[in-house]
Design a protein around this motif. Sequence first.
Motif, PDB file in Angstrom:
ATOM      1  N   ILE A   1       9.970 -21.238   5.591  1.00 33.79           N
ATOM      2  CA  ILE A   1      11.118 -20.865   6.413  1.00 33.79           C
ATOM      3  C   ILE A   1      12.212 -21.895   6.144  1.00 33.79           C
ATOM      4  O   ILE A   1      11.934 -23.091   6.085  1.00 33.79           O
ATOM      5  CB  ILE A   1      10.776 -20.859   7.915  1.00 33.79           C
ATOM      6  CG1 ILE A   1       9.830 -19.701   8.249  1.00 33.79           C
ATOM      7  CG2 ILE A   1      12.054 -20.757   8.767  1.00 33.79           C
ATOM      8  CD1 ILE A   1       9.345 -19.710   9.693  1.00 33.79           C
TER       9      ILE A   1
ATOM     10  N   ALA B   1      15.616 -23.416   7.678  1.00 33.61           N
ATOM     11  CA  ALA B   1      16.428 -23.464   8.894  1.00 33.61           C
ATOM     12  C   ALA B   1      17.618 -24.400   8.681  1.00 33.61           C
ATOM     13  O   ALA B   1      17.452 -25.613   8.527  1.00 33.61           O
ATOM     14  CB  ALA B   1      15.584 -23.952  10.068  1.00 33.61           C
TER      15      ALA B   1
ATOM     16  N   THR C   1      14.889 -16.917   7.088  1.00 34.22           N
ATOM     17  CA  THR C   1      15.810 -18.038   7.282  1.00 34.22           C
ATOM     18  C   THR C   1      16.286 -18.031   8.727  1.00 34.22           C
ATOM     19  O   THR C   1      16.233 -17.002   9.410  1.00 34.22           O
ATOM     20  CB  THR C   1      17.023 -17.952   6.338  1.00 34.22           C
ATOM     21  OG1 THR C   1      17.767 -16.757   6.633  1.00 34.22           O
ATOM     22  CG2 THR C   1      16.580 -17.940   4.880  1.00 34.22           C
TER      23      THR C   1
ATOM     24  N   ALA D   1      14.204 -20.511  14.193  1.00 32.92           N
ATOM     25  CA  ALA D   1      13.096 -20.930  13.338  1.00 32.92           C
ATOM     26  C   ALA D   1      11.771 -20.842  14.085  1.00 32.92           C
ATOM     27  O   ALA D   1      10.762 -20.354  13.549  1.00 32.92           O
ATOM     28  CB  ALA D   1      13.324 -22.352  12.832  1.00 32.92           C
TER      29      ALA D   1
ATOM     30  N   ALA E   1       8.667 -18.297  13.240  1.00 35.91           N
ATOM     31  CA  ALA E   1       7.343 -18.820  12.915  1.00 35.91           C
ATOM     32  C   ALA E   1       6.271 -18.279  13.854  1.00 35.91           C
ATOM     33  O   ALA E   1       5.104 -18.153  13.461  1.00 35.91           O
ATOM     34  CB  ALA E   1       7.362 -20.349  12.964  1.00 35.91           C
TER      35      ALA E   1
ATOM     36  N   CYS F   1       3.906 -19.481   8.813  1.00 30.10           N
ATOM     37  CA  CYS F   1       4.470 -20.149   7.639  1.00 30.10           C
ATOM     38  C   CYS F   1       3.676 -21.419   7.335  1.00 30.10           C
ATOM     39  O   CYS F   1       2.938 -21.920   8.194  1.00 30.10           O
ATOM     40  CB  CYS F   1       5.952 -20.463   7.841  1.00 30.10           C
ATOM     41  SG  CYS F   1       6.283 -21.940   8.835  1.00 30.10           S
TER      42      CYS F   1
ATOM     43  N   VAL G   1       8.306 -25.442   6.950  1.00 28.48           N
ATOM     44  CA  VAL G   1       9.675 -25.100   7.329  1.00 28.48           C
ATOM     45  C   VAL G   1      10.580 -26.237   6.873  1.00 28.48           C
ATOM     46  O   VAL G   1      10.320 -27.406   7.146  1.00 28.48           O
ATOM     47  CB  VAL G   1       9.827 -24.862   8.851  1.00 28.48           C
ATOM     48  CG1 VAL G   1       9.338 -26.047   9.644  1.00 28.48           C
ATOM     49  CG2 VAL G   1      11.288 -24.559   9.209  1.00 28.48           C
TER      50      VAL G   1
ATOM     51  N   MET H   1      13.815 -27.966   7.464  1.00 28.61           N
ATOM     52  CA  MET H   1      14.591 -27.992   8.703  1.00 28.61           C
ATOM     53  C   MET H   1      15.761 -28.973   8.647  1.00 28.61           C
ATOM     54  O   MET H   1      15.579 -30.167   8.350  1.00 28.61           O
ATOM     55  CB  MET H   1      13.650 -28.401   9.846  1.00 28.61           C
ATOM     56  CG  MET H   1      14.275 -28.405  11.229  1.00 28.61           C
ATOM     57  SD  MET H   1      14.085 -26.826  12.068  1.00 28.61           S
ATOM     58  CE  MET H   1      12.314 -26.854  12.420  1.00 28.61           C
TER      59      MET H   1
ATOM     60  N   VAL I   1       6.689 -29.470   9.000  1.00 28.65           N
ATOM     61  CA  VAL I   1       8.150 -29.602   8.981  1.00 28.65           C
ATOM     62  C   VAL I   1       8.595 -30.620   7.935  1.00 28.65           C
ATOM     63  O   VAL I   1       8.140 -31.766   7.935  1.00 28.65           O
ATOM     64  CB  VAL I   1       8.691 -30.010  10.361  1.00 28.65           C
ATOM     65  CG1 VAL I   1      10.206 -30.202  10.290  1.00 28.65           C
ATOM     66  CG2 VAL I   1       8.330 -28.961  11.410  1.00 28.65           C
TER      67      VAL I   1
END
Length: 209
Positions: free
Chosen positions: A7, A9, A34, A41, A45, A50, A53, A55, A79
């Motif tokens: 993802i 973000a 996205t 986000a 998720a 996912c 991400v 971020m 993350v």
Amino acid sequence: MGKIRVIVADDSAFVREGMKVILELDEQFEVIGTAENGKEAVELARKEPCDVVVMDIQMPVMDGIAATEIFSRENLGKVLILTTFDDYDLVHKAMKCGAKGYLIKNHTPDQLKQMIISIQNGVNIIDDQVYDKFVDVGIRPNDNFDSTQYTAREMEIVEAVAEGLSNKEIAAKLFISEGTVKNYISAILDKEGLSHRTQLAVYYLTGRK
């Protein structure tokens, strides 16, 4: 191994779409969506599992720090912070909230992809520029780092690793052989359940594994 589900973000549409194109050109990645803020986000998720991400920090509605805490708490994905900010307090907050990596937006597409792969494989990442922020304020253990399980010599090794010294440099500093340094580091990583010396440095500095 399947594709790494990502993802992206970021409040910049240019960054979001550019990164999506870069990643989807590589068969190792699948961009499942996205988001233009942390709240989007998190919601995405929760619906679409996912792996990682990417971020940004400064976003409207919900910033990247708050979103990172939710991702970590709900185990929504690892993350990787990607931002223009290298302020010490932001770095510390992000890692404390559970970020597995912190990068500044100055990397090539190939470097970024490798960082995502590293995060997915369990290796925590801190940008050299960001790492210097920790060094500037002094190498010291985070309160959550448990030093009681180590001998004095082991702590010397851990501190040297956190300083970014190589095995050769550690050996010279402590007047021991490189082989002995390697053995110490292997034993310390096993004790903490870590796979890479970078993870050990991150744990020492931020209290996060």
